[in-house]
Scaffold this motif. Structure first.
Motif, PDB file in Angstrom:
ATOM      1  N   LEU A 216       0.815  -1.218   0.000  1.00  0.00           N
ATOM      2  CA  LEU A 216       0.000   0.000   0.000  1.00  0.00           C
ATOM      3  C   LEU A 216       0.848   1.268   0.000  1.00  0.00           C
ATOM      4  O   LEU A 216       0.301   2.370  -0.074  1.00  0.00           O
ATOM      5  CB  LEU A 216      -0.929   0.008   1.222  1.00  0.00           C
ATOM      6  N   GLY A 217       2.163   1.103   0.101  1.00  0.00           N
ATOM      7  CA  GLY A 217       3.041   2.271   0.069  1.00  0.00           C
ATOM      8  C   GLY A 217       3.725   2.584   1.376  1.00  0.00           C
ATOM      9  O   GLY A 217       4.583   3.477   1.418  1.00  0.00           O
ATOM     10  N   SER A 218       3.373   1.894   2.452  1.00  0.00           N
ATOM     11  CA  SER A 218       4.047   2.123   3.729  1.00  0.00           C
ATOM     12  C   SER A 218       5.501   1.647   3.637  1.00  0.00           C
ATOM     13  O   SER A 218       5.781   0.581   3.085  1.00  0.00           O
ATOM     14  CB  SER A 218       3.325   1.369   4.853  1.00  0.00           C
ATOM     15  N   ILE A 219       6.405   2.429   4.207  1.00  0.00           N
ATOM     16  CA  ILE A 219       7.823   2.084   4.142  1.00  0.00           C
ATOM     17  C   ILE A 219       8.164   1.186   5.327  1.00  0.00           C
ATOM     18  O   ILE A 219       8.598   1.644   6.379  1.00  0.00           O
ATOM     19  CB  ILE A 219       8.708   3.342   4.128  1.00  0.00           C
ATOM     20  N   GLU A 220       7.884  -0.114   5.171  1.00  0.00           N
ATOM     21  CA  GLU A 220       8.318  -1.081   6.180  1.00  0.00           C
ATOM     22  C   GLU A 220       9.602  -1.739   5.685  1.00  0.00           C
ATOM     23  O   GLU A 220      10.165  -1.314   4.683  1.00  0.00           O
ATOM     24  CB  GLU A 220       7.201  -2.086   6.473  1.00  0.00           C
ATOM     25  N   ALA A 221      10.059  -2.773   6.371  1.00  0.00           N
ATOM     26  CA  ALA A 221      11.395  -3.320   6.102  1.00  0.00           C
ATOM     27  C   ALA A 221      11.548  -3.842   4.676  1.00  0.00           C
ATOM     28  O   ALA A 221      12.534  -3.541   3.990  1.00  0.00           O
ATOM     29  CB  ALA A 221      11.707  -4.430   7.111  1.00  0.00           C
ATOM     30  N   LEU A 222      10.586  -4.627   4.215  1.00  0.00           N
ATOM     31  CA  LEU A 222      10.697  -5.181   2.871  1.00  0.00           C
ATOM     32  C   LEU A 222      10.635  -4.085   1.821  1.00  0.00           C
ATOM     33  O   LEU A 222      11.391  -4.122   0.830  1.00  0.00           O
ATOM     34  CB  LEU A 222       9.583  -6.202   2.627  1.00  0.00           C
ATOM     35  N   LYS A 223       9.773  -3.101   2.024  1.00  0.00           N
ATOM     36  CA  LYS A 223       9.670  -1.990   1.066  1.00  0.00           C
ATOM     37  C   LYS A 223      10.974  -1.197   1.019  1.00  0.00           C
ATOM     38  O   LYS A 223      11.441  -0.828  -0.065  1.00  0.00           O
ATOM     39  CB  LYS A 223       8.509  -1.076   1.466  1.00  0.00           C
ATOM     40  N   ALA A 224      11.560  -0.946   2.182  1.00  0.00           N
ATOM     41  CA  ALA A 224      12.835  -0.228   2.222  1.00  0.00           C
ATOM     42  C   ALA A 224      13.929  -1.024   1.524  1.00  0.00           C
ATOM     43  O   ALA A 224      14.760  -0.454   0.803  1.00  0.00           O
ATOM     44  CB  ALA A 224      13.224   0.050   3.674  1.00  0.00           C
ATOM     45  N   ALA A 225      13.928  -2.348   1.715  1.00  0.00           N
ATOM     46  CA  ALA A 225      14.920  -3.192   1.042  1.00  0.00           C
ATOM     47  C   ALA A 225      14.730  -3.162  -0.466  1.00  0.00           C
ATOM     48  O   ALA A 225      15.707  -3.120  -1.231  1.00  0.00           O
ATOM     49  CB  ALA A 225      14.818  -4.627   1.565  1.00  0.00           C
ATOM     50  N   GLN A 226      13.489  -3.164  -0.918  1.00  0.00           N
ATOM     51  CA  GLN A 226      13.217  -3.099  -2.350  1.00  0.00           C
ATOM     52  C   GLN A 226      13.649  -1.763  -2.941  1.00  0.00           C
ATOM     53  O   GLN A 226      14.200  -1.718  -4.048  1.00  0.00           O
ATOM     54  CB  GLN A 226      11.735  -3.331  -2.599  1.00  0.00           C
ATOM     55  N   ILE A 227      13.417  -0.688  -2.212  1.00  0.00           N
ATOM     56  CA  ILE A 227      13.822   0.636  -2.700  1.00  0.00           C
ATOM     57  C   ILE A 227      15.331   0.678  -2.915  1.00  0.00           C
ATOM     58  O   ILE A 227      15.826   1.147  -3.949  1.00  0.00           O
ATOM     59  CB  ILE A 227      13.369   1.730  -1.708  1.00  0.00           C
ATOM     60  N   TYR A 228      16.075   0.171  -1.958  1.00  0.00           N
ATOM     61  CA  TYR A 228      17.539   0.171  -2.088  1.00  0.00           C
ATOM     62  C   TYR A 228      17.988  -0.728  -3.237  1.00  0.00           C
ATOM     63  O   TYR A 228      18.860  -0.352  -4.026  1.00  0.00           O
ATOM     64  CB  TYR A 228      18.181  -0.283  -0.783  1.00  0.00           C
ATOM     65  N   SER A 229      17.400  -1.924  -3.336  1.00  0.00           N
ATOM     66  CA  SER A 229      17.821  -2.863  -4.384  1.00  0.00           C
ATOM     67  C   SER A 229      17.510  -2.321  -5.771  1.00  0.00           C
ATOM     68  O   SER A 229      18.275  -2.539  -6.708  1.00  0.00           O
ATOM     69  CB  SER A 229      17.144  -4.218  -4.180  1.00  0.00           C
ATOM     70  N   PHE A 230      16.409  -1.597  -5.922  1.00  0.00           N
ATOM     71  CA  PHE A 230      16.068  -1.021  -7.225  1.00  0.00           C
ATOM     72  C   PHE A 230      17.027   0.104  -7.607  1.00  0.00           C
ATOM     73  O   PHE A 230      17.264   0.352  -8.791  1.00  0.00           O
ATOM     74  CB  PHE A 230      14.641  -0.494  -7.211  1.00  0.00           C
ATOM     75  N   GLN A 231      17.576   0.790  -6.616  1.00  0.00           N
ATOM     76  CA  GLN A 231      18.472   1.908  -6.892  1.00  0.00           C
ATOM     77  C   GLN A 231      19.880   1.448  -7.265  1.00  0.00           C
ATOM     78  O   GLN A 231      20.525   2.060  -8.119  1.00  0.00           O
ATOM     79  CB  GLN A 231      18.539   2.837  -5.670  1.00  0.00           C
ATOM     80  N   VAL A 232      20.358   0.377  -6.635  1.00  0.00           N
ATOM     81  CA  VAL A 232      21.742  -0.052  -6.866  1.00  0.00           C
ATOM     82  C   VAL A 232      21.819  -1.388  -7.595  1.00  0.00           C
ATOM     83  O   VAL A 232      22.924  -1.883  -7.855  1.00  0.00           O
ATOM     84  CB  VAL A 232      22.514  -0.151  -5.524  1.00  0.00           C
ATOM     85  N   PHE A 233      20.654  -1.973  -7.916  1.00  0.00           N
ATOM     86  CA  PHE A 233      20.608  -3.265  -8.625  1.00  0.00           C
ATOM     87  C   PHE A 233      21.385  -4.345  -7.862  1.00  0.00           C
ATOM     88  O   PHE A 233      22.185  -5.083  -8.436  1.00  0.00           O
ATOM     89  CB  PHE A 233      21.140  -3.124 -10.059  1.00  0.00           C
TER      90      PHE A 233
END
Length: 273
Positions: A216-233
């Motif tokens: 839903l867009g809340s920045i929990e642990a998995l979402k934060a991990a995905q954000i980082y992984s998408f930025q640095v591949f």
């Protein structure tokens, strides 16, 4: 004494050999170097844990998972107990309430939790109703967790209630208690004590399922991990999130095992007497 020491040594040796063989197989696999660079980059692990200027800290985001768990757990316990008790109330007058409780349980046990989260997170705001549609995604996610898990926990409660021998109710009735009073003062307290271990197992799953609120867009642990992984591949951040969840769930799982063993010993001691 010697036999016990030998058993410990054999167990330790077999464990070491097993993990050495498993590690050797992994290291010698053709794609190990690529997997190591993608999932075990220590710089990425450290950076994603603490966060950067453009990506949130996974540790800070994990605190939201813990908060959601701590809020949802007592609400689930209360709502599930109400549902379970309603299903046990006898009499034709209470038939509509029993019917609603059965329908509620069947519905939320039948619909996958991820669909409930999505329906609540995007459906309720779309209604544009005051008092319902003006909350944040975390609130809708927690509400979905509470309603879905309450259906499962209610069945755990009901199993505990059904495990109480009918003679307990008969004895309470003979002392002048009504059916509701017998249920409240005699049956439910014993049932709750019996179902504590399976309830803890459900809450281990609840802690992990808080990650679904990230849809839903809340920045929990998995979402934060995905954000980082998408930025640095790089997917090392996903291991950080997994480790944090394990850090919570494993102690709770061992505590559950201890309660189960203690209950087994207590029942064995009672039977022996």
């Amino acid at each position: 004494m010697l036999g016990g020491r030998r058993a410990v040594l054999v167990s330790a040796a077999s464990t070491i050999v097993f993990f050495l063989v498993l590690g050797t197989i992994l290291v010698l696999s053709p794609g190990f170097d690529e997997v190591r660079d993608t999932f075990f980059d220590w710089h990425a692990i450290r950076e994603s844990f603490f966060g950067t200027d453009i990506s949130p800290s996974i540790w800070g985001a994990f605190l939201l998972n813990v908060k959601m768990f701590l809020i949802a757990e007592p609400l689930i316990l209360i709502l599930a107990l109400v549902i379970a008790v309603v299903r046990q109330i006898p009499g034709p007058v209470f038939f509509p309430f029993r019917l609603v409780a059965v329908a509620y349980t069947d519905f939320f046990r039948g619909v996958p939790l991820i669909l409930v989260v999505i329906l609540f997170g995007y459906g309720l705001p779309g209604l544009q109703m005051g008092g319902i549609s003006n909350f944040g995604p975390t609130v809708y996610g927690v509400a979905a967790l509470v309603l879905s898990y309450s259906a499962y926990v209610a069945e755990v409660y009901r199993a505990g209630i059904d495990s109480i021998h009918p003679s307990q109710v008969a004895a309470a009735r003979s002392l002048g208690l009504s059916r509701l009073q017998a249920l409240r003062h005699v049956v439910v307290p014993q049932a709750v004590r019996r179902v504590i271990p399976p309830l803890l197992n459900d809450f281990i799953s609840l802690q992990k399922d808080t990650a679904l609120v990230g849809l839903l867009g809340s920045i929990e642990a998995l979402k934060a991990a995905q954000i980082y992984s998408f930025q640095v591949f790089d997917y090392s951040s996903l291991l950080v999130a997994a480790f944090l969840f394990i850090l919570i769930t494993i102690p709770l799982a061992r505590f559950t095992d201890r309660l189960i063993a203690r209950g087994r010993l207590r029942r064995g001691g009672t039977a022996a007497r």
